[in-house]
Design an enzyme around this catalytic site. Structure first.
Site, short mmCIF file in Angstrom:
data_model
loop_
_atom_site.label_atom_id
_atom_site.label_comp_id
_atom_site.label_asym_id
_atom_site.label_seq_id
_atom_site.Cartn_x
_atom_site.Cartn_y
_atom_site.Cartn_z
N HIS A 18 0.82 -1.21 0.00
CA HIS A 18 0.00 0.00 0.00
C HIS A 18 0.85 1.27 0.00
CE1 HIS A 18 -3.58 -2.51 1.62
NE2 HIS A 18 -3.47 -2.58 0.31
N SER A 99 -6.81 -1.91 -1.05
CA SER A 99 -6.28 -1.17 -2.19
C SER A 99 -7.32 -0.35 -2.94
CB SER A 99 -5.55 -2.12 -3.14
OG SER A 99 -6.34 -3.23 -3.48
N ASP A 168 -3.21 -8.39 -7.68
CA ASP A 168 -2.91 -8.79 -6.30
C ASP A 168 -3.63 -10.10 -5.98
OD1 ASP A 168 -2.18 -8.84 -3.64
OD2 ASP A 168 -3.62 -7.32 -3.02
#
Length: 286
Positions: A18, A99, A168
């Site tokens: 992040h 995210s 991801d």
């Protein structure tokens, strides 16, 4: 698919990923043209660290918990902690941003975000989290299929020539996931070559990743780099000892930004003397 990110939200891998994601967003928004961001494996977008899942593992204590306690004086870390605090002001003291929330926080009114999640319950939570944000389209769909469907990005009459794709996956398929991800990246680069792409990956035994590095270096991108954070020695196949990001078409000076923050993250989040971070170019910028 059994993976649920709620068990791992806010851990050392999330912190690293992040921080890098916000740095990418800030680099891209430094120019005025609107952006498109695709989050292929978005999860639910928002997590509660006082919930049963997070409390069962306690992983957040070794990640965001440590960073908040120490608050190192480093610009990228300060940027990230400010975003976490903004999330908590909006959603409660135990909230942690996924995210898609960070993308929505960092991007602008004329930017657009597509967030994809395949699991029905997680996708429903994702849609609820962004129901009031017209910039964000939440989809229940496979993230790799979305890369084929949504790239190159066009929404209405607007074509987006700049932007970011975050991949991801859960890596439940372990090393086989790299085959799927690299194939998806190669295909996406053929249709949207100017995009910035970031693939997150876990590190167990780092030497097992050598074939991945070699294949990634052959991708038809202008540049290919990795940034990795280890919190302990990378010799145990039974646990996640660190994580990395493969970044294609990285913005100017992005490598230097990450190189500057990795020693602080290794010192703060490390669990042994083997904690370390490194940036490596697999293909130098053209």
């Amino acid at each position: 698919m059994n993976y649920r990110h709620a068990f791992h939200a806010g851990n050392h891998a999330d912190v690293f990923k992040h921080i890098a994601l916000l740095a990418l967003c800030d680099a891209l928004t430094a120019k005025p043209a609107p952006l498109f961001a695709l989050d292929t494996h978005a999860g639910r977008g928002l997590y509660a660290l006082d919930g049963n899942s997070a409390q069962r593992t306690g992983e957040a204590e070794g990640g965001i918990g440590r960073l908040l306690a120490e608050a190192p004086k480093q610009p990228l870390i300060g940027r990230y902690l400010a975003a976490v605090r903004a999330c908590r002001q909006a959603h409660g003291a135990a909230a942690y941003p996924g995210s898609p929330w960070l993308l929505a926080h960092a991007l602008r009114a004329d930017d657009r975000i597509a967030a994809c999640e395949l699991q029905p319950e997680e996708a429903a939570q994702l849609k609820h989290a962004f129901a009031g944000d017209e910039r964000v389209a939440a989809h229940q769909r496979d993230g790799y299929a979305a890369m084929k469907a949504l790239l190159p990005p066009r929404i209405g009459e607007t074509r987006y020539n700049r932007g970011l794709v975050l991949i991801d996956p859960s890596f439940e398929a372990q090393l086989a996931e790299f085959d799927t991800a690299l194939a998806a990246l190669r295909d996406a680069l053929g249709r949207w070559p100017q995009g910035v792409y970031a693939l997150w990956y876990p590190i167990k035994r780092r030497r097992a990743l050598q074939p991945f590095y070699r294949r990634a270096a052959t991708l038809p991108a202008k540049s290919v780099m990795t940034a990795e954070l280890l919190v302990r020695a990378d010799d145990s196949p039974l646990r996640m000892n660190g994580s990395g990001l493969l970044v294609l078409n990285a913005p100017w000076h992005f490598d230097q930004q990450l190189q500057a923050v990795l020693p602080t993250l290794a010192r703060t989040l490390g669990e042994s003397a083997d904690a370390a971070g490194a940036v490596q170019w697999l293909k130098q910028p053209e």
